[in-house]
Design a protein around this motif. Structure first.
Motif, PDB file in Angstrom:
ATOM      1  N   TYR A   1     -26.506  -2.282 -23.299  1.00  0.00           N
ATOM      2  CA  TYR A   1     -25.403  -3.241 -23.368  1.00  0.00           C
ATOM      3  C   TYR A   1     -24.911  -3.616 -21.971  1.00  0.00           C
ATOM      4  N   ARG A   2     -25.064  -2.719 -21.018  1.00  0.00           N
ATOM      5  CA  ARG A   2     -24.678  -3.029 -19.639  1.00  0.00           C
ATOM      6  C   ARG A   2     -25.577  -4.119 -19.044  1.00  0.00           C
ATOM      7  N   GLU A   3     -26.807  -4.203 -19.545  1.00  0.00           N
ATOM      8  CA  GLU A   3     -27.758  -5.211 -19.065  1.00  0.00           C
ATOM      9  C   GLU A   3     -27.669  -6.522 -19.847  1.00  0.00           C
ATOM     10  N   PHE A   4     -26.815  -6.551 -20.829  1.00  0.00           N
ATOM     11  CA  PHE A   4     -26.622  -7.713 -21.700  1.00  0.00           C
ATOM     12  C   PHE A   4     -25.871  -8.803 -20.933  1.00  0.00           C
ATOM     13  N   HIS A   5     -26.567  -9.902 -20.607  1.00  0.00           N
ATOM     14  CA  HIS A   5     -25.984 -11.005 -19.839  1.00  0.00           C
ATOM     15  C   HIS A   5     -26.052 -12.291 -20.662  1.00  0.00           C
ATOM     16  N   PRO A   6     -25.079 -12.484 -21.548  1.00  0.00           N
ATOM     17  CA  PRO A   6     -25.177 -13.603 -22.483  1.00  0.00           C
ATOM     18  C   PRO A   6     -24.618 -14.923 -21.955  1.00  0.00           C
ATOM     19  N   LEU A   7     -25.246 -15.995 -22.438  1.00  0.00           N
ATOM     20  CA  LEU A   7     -24.667 -17.336 -22.375  1.00  0.00           C
ATOM     21  C   LEU A   7     -24.239 -17.664 -23.795  1.00  0.00           C
ATOM     22  N   LEU A   8     -22.953 -17.856 -23.990  1.00  0.00           N
ATOM     23  CA  LEU A   8     -22.453 -18.242 -25.302  1.00  0.00           C
ATOM     24  C   LEU A   8     -22.327 -19.757 -25.344  1.00  0.00           C
ATOM     25  N   VAL A   9     -23.096 -20.383 -26.231  1.00  0.00           N
ATOM     26  CA  VAL A   9     -23.022 -21.840 -26.397  1.00  0.00           C
ATOM     27  C   VAL A   9     -21.941 -22.117 -27.431  1.00  0.00           C
ATOM     28  N   ASP A  10     -20.887 -22.762 -27.005  1.00  0.00           N
ATOM     29  CA  ASP A  10     -19.714 -22.998 -27.840  1.00  0.00           C
ATOM     30  C   ASP A  10     -20.070 -23.841 -29.076  1.00  0.00           C
ATOM     31  N   THR A  11     -19.278 -23.676 -30.118  1.00  0.00           N
ATOM     32  CA  THR A  11     -19.496 -24.404 -31.355  1.00  0.00           C
ATOM     33  C   THR A  11     -19.357 -25.918 -31.159  1.00  0.00           C
ATOM     34  N   ASP A  12     -20.063 -26.668 -31.984  1.00  0.00           N
ATOM     35  CA  ASP A  12     -19.876 -28.116 -32.045  1.00  0.00           C
ATOM     36  C   ASP A  12     -19.073 -28.480 -33.291  1.00  0.00           C
ATOM     37  N   THR A  13     -18.551 -27.451 -33.982  1.00  0.00           N
ATOM     38  CA  THR A  13     -17.760 -27.670 -35.192  1.00  0.00           C
ATOM     39  C   THR A  13     -16.506 -26.805 -35.130  1.00  0.00           C
ATOM     40  N   PRO A  14     -15.555 -27.135 -34.248  1.00  0.00           N
ATOM     41  CA  PRO A  14     -14.345 -26.314 -34.140  1.00  0.00           C
ATOM     42  C   PRO A  14     -13.516 -26.406 -35.411  1.00  0.00           C
ATOM     43  N   PRO A  15     -12.650 -25.413 -35.675  1.00  0.00           N
ATOM     44  CA  PRO A  15     -11.826 -25.436 -36.897  1.00  0.00           C
ATOM     45  C   PRO A  15     -10.924 -26.658 -36.922  1.00  0.00           C
ATOM     46  N   GLU A  16     -10.744 -27.201 -38.124  1.00  0.00           N
ATOM     47  CA  GLU A  16      -9.926 -28.408 -38.275  1.00  0.00           C
ATOM     48  C   GLU A  16      -8.439 -28.102 -38.201  1.00  0.00           C
ATOM     49  N   SER A  17      -8.072 -26.866 -38.515  1.00  0.00           N
ATOM     50  CA  SER A  17      -6.665 -26.483 -38.531  1.00  0.00           C
ATOM     51  C   SER A  17      -6.459 -25.227 -37.695  1.00  0.00           C
ATOM     52  N   LEU A  18      -5.268 -25.084 -37.144  1.00  0.00           N
ATOM     53  CA  LEU A  18      -4.928 -23.883 -36.383  1.00  0.00           C
ATOM     54  C   LEU A  18      -4.888 -22.648 -37.283  1.00  0.00           C
ATOM     55  N   LEU A  19      -4.765 -22.873 -38.586  1.00  0.00           N
ATOM     56  CA  LEU A  19      -4.739 -21.766 -39.526  1.00  0.00           C
ATOM     57  C   LEU A  19      -6.139 -21.244 -39.835  1.00  0.00           C
ATOM     58  N   ASP A  20      -7.176 -22.046 -39.528  1.00  0.00           N
ATOM     59  CA  ASP A  20      -8.546 -21.630 -39.790  1.00  0.00           C
ATOM     60  C   ASP A  20      -9.047 -20.704 -38.693  1.00  0.00           C
ATOM     61  N   GLU A  21      -9.898 -19.786 -39.072  1.00  0.00           N
ATOM     62  CA  GLU A  21     -10.464 -18.831 -38.127  1.00  0.00           C
ATOM     63  C   GLU A  21     -11.482 -19.518 -37.224  1.00  0.00           C
ATOM     64  N   ASP A  22     -11.329 -19.347 -35.925  1.00  0.00           N
ATOM     65  CA  ASP A  22     -12.311 -19.886 -34.980  1.00  0.00           C
ATOM     66  C   ASP A  22     -13.429 -18.863 -34.834  1.00  0.00           C
ATOM     67  N   GLN A  23     -14.626 -19.247 -35.259  1.00  0.00           N
ATOM     68  CA  GLN A  23     -15.740 -18.303 -35.295  1.00  0.00           C
ATOM     69  C   GLN A  23     -16.186 -17.877 -33.895  1.00  0.00           C
ATOM     70  N   VAL A  24     -15.976 -18.719 -32.908  1.00  0.00           N
ATOM     71  CA  VAL A  24     -16.292 -18.348 -31.530  1.00  0.00           C
ATOM     72  C   VAL A  24     -15.365 -17.222 -31.066  1.00  0.00           C
ATOM     73  N   GLU A  25     -14.116 -17.315 -31.445  1.00  0.00           N
ATOM     74  CA  GLU A  25     -13.163 -16.261 -31.094  1.00  0.00           C
ATOM     75  C   GLU A  25     -13.543 -14.939 -31.755  1.00  0.00           C
ATOM     76  N   VAL A  26     -14.038 -15.003 -32.992  1.00  0.00           N
ATOM     77  CA  VAL A  26     -14.498 -13.801 -33.705  1.00  0.00           C
ATOM     78  C   VAL A  26     -15.613 -13.118 -32.916  1.00  0.00           C
ATOM     79  N   VAL A  27     -16.540 -13.919 -32.403  1.00  0.00           N
ATOM     80  CA  VAL A  27     -17.665 -13.380 -31.635  1.00  0.00           C
ATOM     81  C   VAL A  27     -17.184 -12.794 -30.312  1.00  0.00           C
ATOM     82  N   LEU A  28     -16.339 -13.510 -29.605  1.00  0.00           N
ATOM     83  CA  LEU A  28     -15.860 -13.036 -28.302  1.00  0.00           C
ATOM     84  C   LEU A  28     -15.109 -11.709 -28.418  1.00  0.00           C
ATOM     85  N   GLU A  29     -14.279 -11.577 -29.443  1.00  0.00           N
ATOM     86  CA  GLU A  29     -13.526 -10.339 -29.626  1.00  0.00           C
ATOM     87  C   GLU A  29     -14.459  -9.158 -29.860  1.00  0.00           C
ATOM     88  N   GLN A  30     -15.611  -9.399 -30.470  1.00  0.00           N
ATOM     89  CA  GLN A  30     -16.551  -8.310 -30.753  1.00  0.00           C
ATOM     90  C   GLN A  30     -17.379  -7.918 -29.532  1.00  0.00           C
TER      91      GLN A  30
END
Length: 203
Positions: free
Chosen positions: A72-101
């Motif tokens: 995991y120390r050698e893990f050097h990721p490029l995260l390509v952001d979504t092209d389908t962001p949530p329509e509402s602030l109440l919806d879960e942003d899946q990119v945020e879910v990934v980043l937190e993990q």
């Protein structure tokens, strides 16, 4: 004779009329069936853009990296952001879910995005918590040599050929389906990695 011919013409016209009605009914039913099939495949396509394993991504990534002899120390990721962001602030942003993990113990992160301001708070927090400098770049840039894993969060389009590079793991989170594989001991899943697939066990 004239009457018979006239009757024959009327009978022939009636047959044509009946045939025309039957064809119209059949065509209508065929159109309905075709439309239902189209709707079904359209729904299938929509469903294929979901990923029920998103909340288990960290465990999955650790197994994938291990299979490629990468810590995991050698893990050097490029995260390509979504092209389908949530329509509402109440919806879960899946990119945020990934980043937190993936954030814990991360030594490198680059984000390709068209909305850099969205990540400013996350970038500041990562710097304050761990000293990690997270970089952002516009989408479509030439792939950096220090990136060894691509997490593609886009849902539209196909897997870009430019990401299929030797010694770089390309993981499409949505563009290719992650399949469940039922074995005798575990509930495993098949993860697409570039042109190949990797079996992750017991998730």
């Amino acid at each position: 004779m004239e009457r018979w011919e006239r009757g024959g013409k009327e009978s022939s016209n009636q047959k044509k009329s009946w045939l025309g009605r039957i064809l119209a009914i059949l065509q209508g039913k065929w159109h309905k069936i075709s439309q239902e099939q189209f709707d079904y495949w359209e729904d299938e396509e929509d469903n294929s853009r979901e990923n029920p394993y998103l909340h288990k991504l960290r465990r999955i990534l650790e197994q994938v990296l291990s299979q490629y002899q990468m810590s995991y120390r050698e893990f050097h990721p490029l995260l390509v952001d979504t092209d389908t962001p949530p329509e509402s602030l109440l919806d879960e942003d899946q990119v945020e879910v990934v980043l937190e993990q993936i954030s814990e113990d991360l030594n490198f992160l680059r984000i390709a995005t068209d909305r850099p301001a969205y990540f400013s708070e996350y970038i500041q927090r990562m710097y304050e918590d761990s000293g990690l400098v997270v970089q952002t770049e516009p989408k479509g840039q030439v792939l950096s040599e220090d990136v060894n894993v691509i997490l593609d969060m886009e849902q539209q389009g196909n897997c870009p050929v430019r990401y299929m590079r030797e010694h770089t793991l390309y993981i499409p989170v949505y563009k290719r389906k992650w399949n469940r594989v039922e074995t005798l001991e575990n509930l495993d899943i098949s993860i697409p990695i570039g042109y190949n697939t990797v079996i992750v066990k017991g998730v």
